[in-house]
Every structure is written in structure tokens, then in C-alpha cells.
Motif scaffolding. Sequence first.
Motif, short mmCIF file in Angstrom:
data_model
loop_
_atom_site.label_atom_id
_atom_site.label_comp_id
_atom_site.label_asym_id
_atom_site.label_seq_id
_atom_site.Cartn_x
_atom_site.Cartn_y
_atom_site.Cartn_z
N ASP A 159 -42.33 58.18 -10.17
CA ASP A 159 -42.09 58.91 -11.43
C ASP A 159 -40.61 58.87 -11.81
O ASP A 159 -40.26 58.70 -12.99
CB ASP A 159 -42.55 60.36 -11.30
N ASP A 160 -39.76 59.04 -10.82
CA ASP A 160 -38.32 59.01 -11.09
C ASP A 160 -37.88 57.63 -11.58
O ASP A 160 -37.05 57.51 -12.48
CB ASP A 160 -37.55 59.38 -9.82
N ASN A 161 -38.47 56.60 -11.00
CA ASN A 161 -38.15 55.24 -11.42
C ASN A 161 -38.55 55.02 -12.88
O ASN A 161 -37.79 54.41 -13.66
CB ASN A 161 -38.87 54.24 -10.51
N GLU A 162 -39.72 55.50 -13.25
CA GLU A 162 -40.18 55.34 -14.63
C GLU A 162 -39.28 56.09 -15.61
O GLU A 162 -38.96 55.58 -16.69
CB GLU A 162 -41.62 55.85 -14.75
N LYS A 163 -38.86 57.29 -15.21
CA LYS A 163 -37.97 58.07 -16.08
C LYS A 163 -36.62 57.37 -16.24
O LYS A 163 -36.06 57.33 -17.34
CB LYS A 163 -37.77 59.47 -15.50
N GLN A 164 -36.11 56.83 -15.14
CA GLN A 164 -34.83 56.13 -15.20
C GLN A 164 -34.92 54.87 -16.06
O GLN A 164 -33.99 54.56 -16.83
CB GLN A 164 -34.37 55.76 -13.79
N MET A 165 -36.02 54.16 -15.97
CA MET A 165 -36.21 52.97 -16.79
C MET A 165 -36.25 53.33 -18.28
O MET A 165 -35.64 52.66 -19.12
CB MET A 165 -37.51 52.25 -16.39
N GLU A 166 -36.95 54.40 -18.60
CA GLU A 166 -37.04 54.84 -19.99
C GLU A 166 -35.67 55.29 -20.50
O GLU A 166 -35.29 55.00 -21.65
CB GLU A 166 -38.04 56.00 -20.11
N LEU A 167 -34.94 55.98 -19.65
CA LEU A 167 -33.60 56.44 -20.02
C LEU A 167 -32.68 55.25 -20.30
O LEU A 167 -31.92 55.25 -21.29
CB LEU A 167 -33.03 57.31 -18.91
N GLN A 168 -32.74 54.24 -19.46
CA GLN A 168 -31.89 53.06 -19.64
C GLN A 168 -32.26 52.30 -20.92
O GLN A 168 -31.38 51.79 -21.62
CB GLN A 168 -32.01 52.13 -18.43
N LYS A 169 -33.53 52.26 -21.24
CA LYS A 169 -33.96 51.58 -22.47
C LYS A 169 -33.41 52.29 -23.71
O LYS A 169 -32.94 51.65 -24.65
CB LYS A 169 -35.49 51.52 -22.53
N ASN A 213 -27.88 46.65 -18.33
CA ASN A 213 -28.79 45.56 -17.93
C ASN A 213 -28.85 45.42 -16.41
O ASN A 213 -29.91 45.18 -15.83
CB ASN A 213 -28.34 44.24 -18.56
N LYS A 214 -27.70 45.56 -15.78
CA LYS A 214 -27.65 45.48 -14.32
C LYS A 214 -28.44 46.62 -13.69
O LYS A 214 -29.17 46.42 -12.70
CB LYS A 214 -26.19 45.53 -13.86
N ARG A 215 -28.31 47.80 -14.28
CA ARG A 215 -29.05 48.95 -13.77
C ARG A 215 -30.55 48.75 -13.96
O ARG A 215 -31.35 49.12 -13.08
CB ARG A 215 -28.59 50.21 -14.51
N GLU A 216 -30.94 48.16 -15.07
CA GLU A 216 -32.36 47.89 -15.31
C GLU A 216 -32.93 46.91 -14.28
O GLU A 216 -34.07 47.07 -13.82
CB GLU A 216 -32.56 47.34 -16.73
N LEU A 217 -32.15 45.90 -13.93
CA LEU A 217 -32.60 44.95 -12.92
C LEU A 217 -32.79 45.64 -11.57
O LEU A 217 -33.75 45.36 -10.84
CB LEU A 217 -31.58 43.80 -12.79
N ALA A 218 -31.85 46.55 -11.26
CA ALA A 218 -31.96 47.28 -9.99
C ALA A 218 -33.20 48.17 -9.99
O ALA A 218 -33.92 48.26 -8.97
CB ALA A 218 -30.71 48.11 -9.77
N ARG A 242 -38.83 49.17 -8.46
CA ARG A 242 -40.24 49.38 -8.83
C ARG A 242 -41.16 48.42 -8.06
O ARG A 242 -42.27 48.80 -7.65
CB ARG A 242 -40.42 49.19 -10.34
N LYS A 243 -40.69 47.21 -7.82
CA LYS A 243 -41.49 46.27 -7.03
C LYS A 243 -41.71 46.80 -5.62
O LYS A 243 -42.80 46.69 -5.05
CB LYS A 243 -40.80 44.91 -6.98
N GLU A 244 -40.66 47.37 -5.05
CA GLU A 244 -40.78 47.93 -3.70
C GLU A 244 -41.76 49.10 -3.69
O GLU A 244 -42.57 49.25 -2.76
CB GLU A 244 -39.41 48.41 -3.22
N ILE A 245 -41.68 49.92 -4.74
CA ILE A 245 -42.60 51.07 -4.83
C ILE A 245 -44.04 50.59 -4.96
O ILE A 245 -44.96 51.12 -4.30
CB ILE A 245 -42.21 51.97 -6.02
N ASP A 246 -44.23 49.58 -5.82
CA ASP A 246 -45.58 49.05 -6.00
C ASP A 246 -46.12 48.45 -4.70
O ASP A 246 -47.33 48.55 -4.39
CB ASP A 246 -45.58 47.98 -7.10
N THR A 247 -45.23 47.82 -3.93
CA THR A 247 -45.64 47.24 -2.65
C THR A 247 -46.11 48.34 -1.70
O THR A 247 -47.13 48.20 -1.00
CB THR A 247 -44.48 46.46 -2.01
N GLU A 248 -45.38 49.45 -1.69
CA GLU A 248 -45.77 50.57 -0.82
C GLU A 248 -47.09 51.19 -1.29
O GLU A 248 -47.89 51.66 -0.46
CB GLU A 248 -44.66 51.62 -0.82
#
Length: 207
Positions: A161-171, A125-130, A135-141
Motif C-alpha cells: 500500500d505504501d508503495n502504491e501511495k508513493q508511486m501516485e505521489l511521484q506521478k 524519474n529515478k525515484r519512480e524507477l526505485a 514493487r517487483k520485489e513485493i509482487d514476488t513475495e
Amino acid sequence: MRAAAVLALGALVSGMAAAQSIYTCTDSKGRRITSDRPITDCLDREQQRMGRTGTVRETIPPSYTREERERVEAQRRAEAEKEARLAEEKRRNRALLIRYPSAAVHDKERQEALSQIDEVIAAVNKRELALAAQRKEIDTEFEFYKADPAKAPAWLKRKRDDNEKQMELQKRFLAEQEQEKKRVAQRFDEELAKLQQLWSAQVPANR
């Protein structure tokens, strides 16, 4: 001549020995039968050959057909397997009682096992929050390239793309841990139900 006499004497002795034996059995109708030779009505069951004094000299096993022998062997195998299962169950029960002599010991191990999984879930859960914050920072950029996303630099796209993969992996990992927690809880529930029976059975012996 001498050889013939020896053979004749041997046959006479064998005949006398047979005459001194009594065969007895109980047939399928419950009748007790005796005879001076093997009893044909009892070929499917044990017969006893007894001496003149009434002592049992030999127990003659049933004479089975091939099909009957196969059925008997199958029954013996089934009985042996059943005995093996019962012996294994007794062994497991003894091991269970040694490991968990009381409900308090069992409950303590249950809590420890579930706590370990909870720690892993908390880390996920902590990793998902991070990752969500990243992802917010990426979206801002990406806001700088909102008019034409194709102009976004390759490194930024890879980061997204890496962020999305990591999120899916954590889920997926989180779902696996939730299932593991249910499995562990179920195992302890089943153990407790069995242990309660074993503990109860020990009470009279300890009094």
C-alpha cells in the motif's frame, strides 16, 4: 448714518471693480464671447476674467451639474489610473533592461531556470524507477500467497500500500514539474518578445 455710508461706498467700489472686468470665453459653437459679467452660454466651460489692460485676472472653472461632476470625476480617475499603469509599465521595462541588458544574459538565465526543473524531474524519474523495482520485489513475495492472498502478512500488505501511495505521489509531483517547466518557458518567451522591442528602441540612442 456712518455705517450706511460705509456700506454704500463698499457697494460702489465693488460695482466699479466689476465694471472694470471683462469676461470672455469660446462657446460650444466656437464663437468668442465677451461680457461685463459671467457668461451664461459658457457655464459648461472655462471663462476668463480679464482686467482693462487685457491681462487675465482669473480663470473661472465650468459650473457642472451633479451628474456632470460625477462624469468628470470618473474621467479623471480613469485618466489617473491609465497614467499609473503607464508609469508602472515603464518601471517594469527599466527593471527588465537592467536585469537583462542583452539576449545572451536572458538566454543564460532561461537555461539555468529550466535546468533546475530538469534536475528535479530527473530525481523524480529515478525515484519512480526505485519504486517500480521495489514493487517487483513485493509482487514476488506475494507469489507465496497467490492461492490465498488473505494469508499475506500485514507488514507485506502495508508495504504494498505504501508503495502504491508513493508511486501516485511521484506521478502527481512529476506532472506538476512538467507544468512548471511549461510556465517558466512561457514566461521567458514573453519576456524575450518584450525585451526585443526594448533593445531595438535603445539602438538609436546608443548610436
